[in-house]
Design a protein around this motif. Sequence first.
Motif, PDB file in Angstrom:
ATOM      1  N   ASP A  84       0.677  -1.326  -0.082  1.00 45.39           N
ATOM      2  CA  ASP A  84      -0.043  -0.013  -0.091  1.00 45.39           C
ATOM      3  C   ASP A  84       0.747   1.311  -0.040  1.00 45.39           C
ATOM      4  O   ASP A  84       0.397   2.305  -0.655  1.00 45.39           O
ATOM      5  CB  ASP A  84      -0.829  -0.029   1.004  1.00 45.39           C
ATOM      6  CG  ASP A  84      -2.141  -1.335   1.027  1.00 45.39           C
ATOM      7  OD1 ASP A  84      -2.305  -1.387  -0.108  1.00 45.39           O
ATOM      8  OD2 ASP A  84      -2.461  -1.481   2.053  1.00 45.39           O
ATOM      9  N   TRP A  85       2.048   1.199   0.590  1.00 47.94           N
ATOM     10  CA  TRP A  85       2.750   2.335   0.632  1.00 47.94           C
ATOM     11  C   TRP A  85       3.809   2.344  -0.442  1.00 47.94           C
ATOM     12  O   TRP A  85       4.398   3.254  -0.794  1.00 47.94           O
ATOM     13  CB  TRP A  85       3.530   2.698   1.997  1.00 47.94           C
ATOM     14  CG  TRP A  85       4.414   1.719   2.589  1.00 47.94           C
ATOM     15  CD1 TRP A  85       3.891   0.591   3.287  1.00 47.94           C
ATOM     16  CD2 TRP A  85       5.743   1.250   2.168  1.00 47.94           C
ATOM     17  NE1 TRP A  85       5.080  -0.191   3.865  1.00 47.94           N
ATOM     18  CE2 TRP A  85       6.146   0.347   3.357  1.00 47.94           C
ATOM     19  CE3 TRP A  85       6.607   1.941   1.643  1.00 47.94           C
ATOM     20  CZ2 TRP A  85       7.555  -0.445   3.315  1.00 47.94           C
ATOM     21  CZ3 TRP A  85       7.892   1.459   1.588  1.00 47.94           C
ATOM     22  CH2 TRP A  85       8.282   0.227   2.533  1.00 47.94           C
ATOM     23  N   GLY A  86       4.187   1.084  -0.832  1.00 44.08           N
ATOM     24  CA  GLY A  86       5.152   0.782  -1.842  1.00 44.08           C
ATOM     25  C   GLY A  86       4.795   1.385  -3.299  1.00 44.08           C
ATOM     26  O   GLY A  86       5.575   1.701  -4.137  1.00 44.08           O
ATOM     27  N   VAL A  87       3.494   1.335  -3.349  1.00 43.71           N
ATOM     28  CA  VAL A  87       3.032   1.706  -4.779  1.00 43.71           C
ATOM     29  C   VAL A  87       1.963   3.030  -4.419  1.00 43.71           C
ATOM     30  O   VAL A  87       0.892   2.944  -3.924  1.00 43.71           O
ATOM     31  CB  VAL A  87       2.075   0.565  -5.445  1.00 43.71           C
ATOM     32  CG1 VAL A  87       1.451   0.862  -6.622  1.00 43.71           C
ATOM     33  CG2 VAL A  87       2.928  -0.567  -5.576  1.00 43.71           C
ATOM     34  N   GLY A  88       2.682   4.006  -4.743  1.00 46.96           N
ATOM     35  CA  GLY A  88       2.095   5.320  -4.494  1.00 46.96           C
ATOM     36  C   GLY A  88       0.830   5.750  -5.418  1.00 46.96           C
ATOM     37  O   GLY A  88       0.431   4.926  -6.560  1.00 46.96           O
ATOM     38  N   PRO A  89       0.076   6.692  -4.946  1.00 49.59           N
ATOM     39  CA  PRO A  89      -1.304   7.217  -5.629  1.00 49.59           C
ATOM     40  C   PRO A  89      -1.008   7.525  -7.244  1.00 49.59           C
ATOM     41  O   PRO A  89      -1.939   7.710  -7.642  1.00 49.59           O
ATOM     42  CB  PRO A  89      -1.615   8.299  -4.680  1.00 49.59           C
ATOM     43  CG  PRO A  89      -0.376   8.972  -3.961  1.00 49.59           C
ATOM     44  CD  PRO A  89       0.390   7.499  -3.896  1.00 49.59           C
ATOM     45  N   ASP A  90       0.349   8.099  -7.315  1.00 53.11           N
ATOM     46  CA  ASP A  90       0.484   8.433  -8.836  1.00 53.11           C
ATOM     47  C   ASP A  90       0.959   7.329  -9.674  1.00 53.11           C
ATOM     48  O   ASP A  90       1.379   7.556 -10.816  1.00 53.11           O
ATOM     49  CB  ASP A  90       1.707   9.552  -8.632  1.00 53.11           C
ATOM     50  CG  ASP A  90       1.175  10.876  -8.037  1.00 53.11           C
ATOM     51  OD1 ASP A  90       0.004  11.024  -8.150  1.00 53.11           O
ATOM     52  OD2 ASP A  90       2.041  11.524  -7.485  1.00 53.11           O
ATOM     53  N   THR A  91       0.972   5.999  -9.263  1.00 54.05           N
ATOM     54  CA  THR A  91       1.438   4.951 -10.166  1.00 54.05           C
ATOM     55  C   THR A  91       0.317   4.759 -11.028  1.00 54.05           C
ATOM     56  O   THR A  91      -0.684   4.673 -11.112  1.00 54.05           O
ATOM     57  CB  THR A  91       1.591   3.715  -9.202  1.00 54.05           C
ATOM     58  OG1 THR A  91       2.578   4.036  -8.259  1.00 54.05           O
ATOM     59  CG2 THR A  91       2.167   2.600  -9.938  1.00 54.05           C
ATOM     60  N   LYS A  92       0.929   4.500 -12.530  1.00 57.34           N
ATOM     61  CA  LYS A  92       0.239   4.423 -13.644  1.00 57.34           C
ATOM     62  C   LYS A  92       0.169   2.865 -13.811  1.00 57.34           C
ATOM     63  O   LYS A  92      -0.725   2.272 -14.470  1.00 57.34           O
ATOM     64  CB  LYS A  92       0.497   5.117 -14.845  1.00 57.34           C
ATOM     65  CG  LYS A  92       0.509   6.706 -14.661  1.00 57.34           C
ATOM     66  CD  LYS A  92      -0.863   7.114 -14.401  1.00 57.34           C
ATOM     67  CE  LYS A  92      -0.743   8.457 -14.225  1.00 57.34           C
ATOM     68  NZ  LYS A  92      -2.411   9.032 -13.971  1.00 57.34           N
ATOM     69  N   ALA A  93       1.223   2.100 -13.673  1.00 53.29           N
ATOM     70  CA  ALA A  93       1.456   0.769 -13.702  1.00 53.29           C
ATOM     71  C   ALA A  93       2.475  -0.078 -13.011  1.00 53.29           C
ATOM     72  O   ALA A  93       3.399   0.706 -12.456  1.00 53.29           O
ATOM     73  CB  ALA A  93       2.073   0.549 -15.411  1.00 53.29           C
ATOM     74  N   VAL A  94       2.602  -1.436 -12.853  1.00 54.21           N
ATOM     75  CA  VAL A  94       3.364  -1.823 -12.052  1.00 54.21           C
ATOM     76  C   VAL A  94       4.000  -2.939 -12.646  1.00 54.21           C
ATOM     77  O   VAL A  94       3.261  -3.810 -13.483  1.00 54.21           O
ATOM     78  CB  VAL A  94       2.686  -2.583 -10.569  1.00 54.21           C
ATOM     79  CG1 VAL A  94       3.425  -3.321 -10.134  1.00 54.21           C
ATOM     80  CG2 VAL A  94       2.307  -1.276  -9.720  1.00 54.21           C
ATOM     81  N   ILE A  95       5.378  -3.148 -12.492  1.00 55.40           N
ATOM     82  CA  ILE A  95       5.968  -4.564 -12.859  1.00 55.40           C
ATOM     83  C   ILE A  95       6.107  -5.102 -11.671  1.00 55.40           C
ATOM     84  O   ILE A  95       7.109  -4.714 -10.708  1.00 55.40           O
ATOM     85  CB  ILE A  95       7.473  -4.168 -13.608  1.00 55.40           C
ATOM     86  CG1 ILE A  95       7.335  -3.254 -14.882  1.00 55.40           C
ATOM     87  CG2 ILE A  95       8.152  -5.453 -13.840  1.00 55.40           C
ATOM     88  CD1 ILE A  95       8.499  -2.841 -15.236  1.00 55.40           C
TER      89      ILE A  95
END
Length: 216
Positions: A84-95
């Motif tokens: 939850d804190w590692g993937v911030g609110p401005d993230t558009k995509a994740v690898i």
Amino acid sequence: MFYKQATAAILLATLLAAPAFADDKPFTIVAFGDSLTAGYLLGPGEGFVPQLQKALQADGYKNVVVSDAGVSGDTTSGGLGRLDWGVGPDTKAVILELGANDALRGVDPKLTRANLEEILARLQKRKIPVLLAGMLAPPNMGPDFGKAFNPIYPELAAKYGLVFYPFFLDGVAADEKLTLEDGMHPNAQGIAVMVKRILPKVETLIEKAGGAKSGN
């Protein structure tokens, strides 16, 4: 009258410029993983994240920013705990690249699967597209462990409709010229091979998330 006309002209110019400004906003991809993502024992610019960033910009994705959320030694349990804190609110995509340490430690594949599925479910709820980087169990863990572990990634990719890269270390694993002295972690040349091979999938992820090359 002059001031009203000038104000209207400024507002019109601002509105006309707005789309171009929006296109230039950073498009953030979070590389969420372990030491393979974090660039274990590598120098500045040699790890997966900086090499991927450079490759994307060279291919025209000038506004893409790859954020390093790799933690050396992390398992899928650790990743789930910091999601939850590692993937911030401005993230558009994740690898998403996790599970290698689970395999090395002999973690029950059922737990690995459950952790990855919970991570994917949370990201899906946030409407964040994912590129799932698969992992294979080390041969020394035995055939039964491999039969339980290896199907996790393709099955989850199919279930959640993910962009899927079957084996993150493809072309690098067990190659002494492309790994560090431990025989497991890639060196800078190994990372370059990994980036070249996964790049088309990353570009597919960007398109799926609504990104595009600058100027397109």
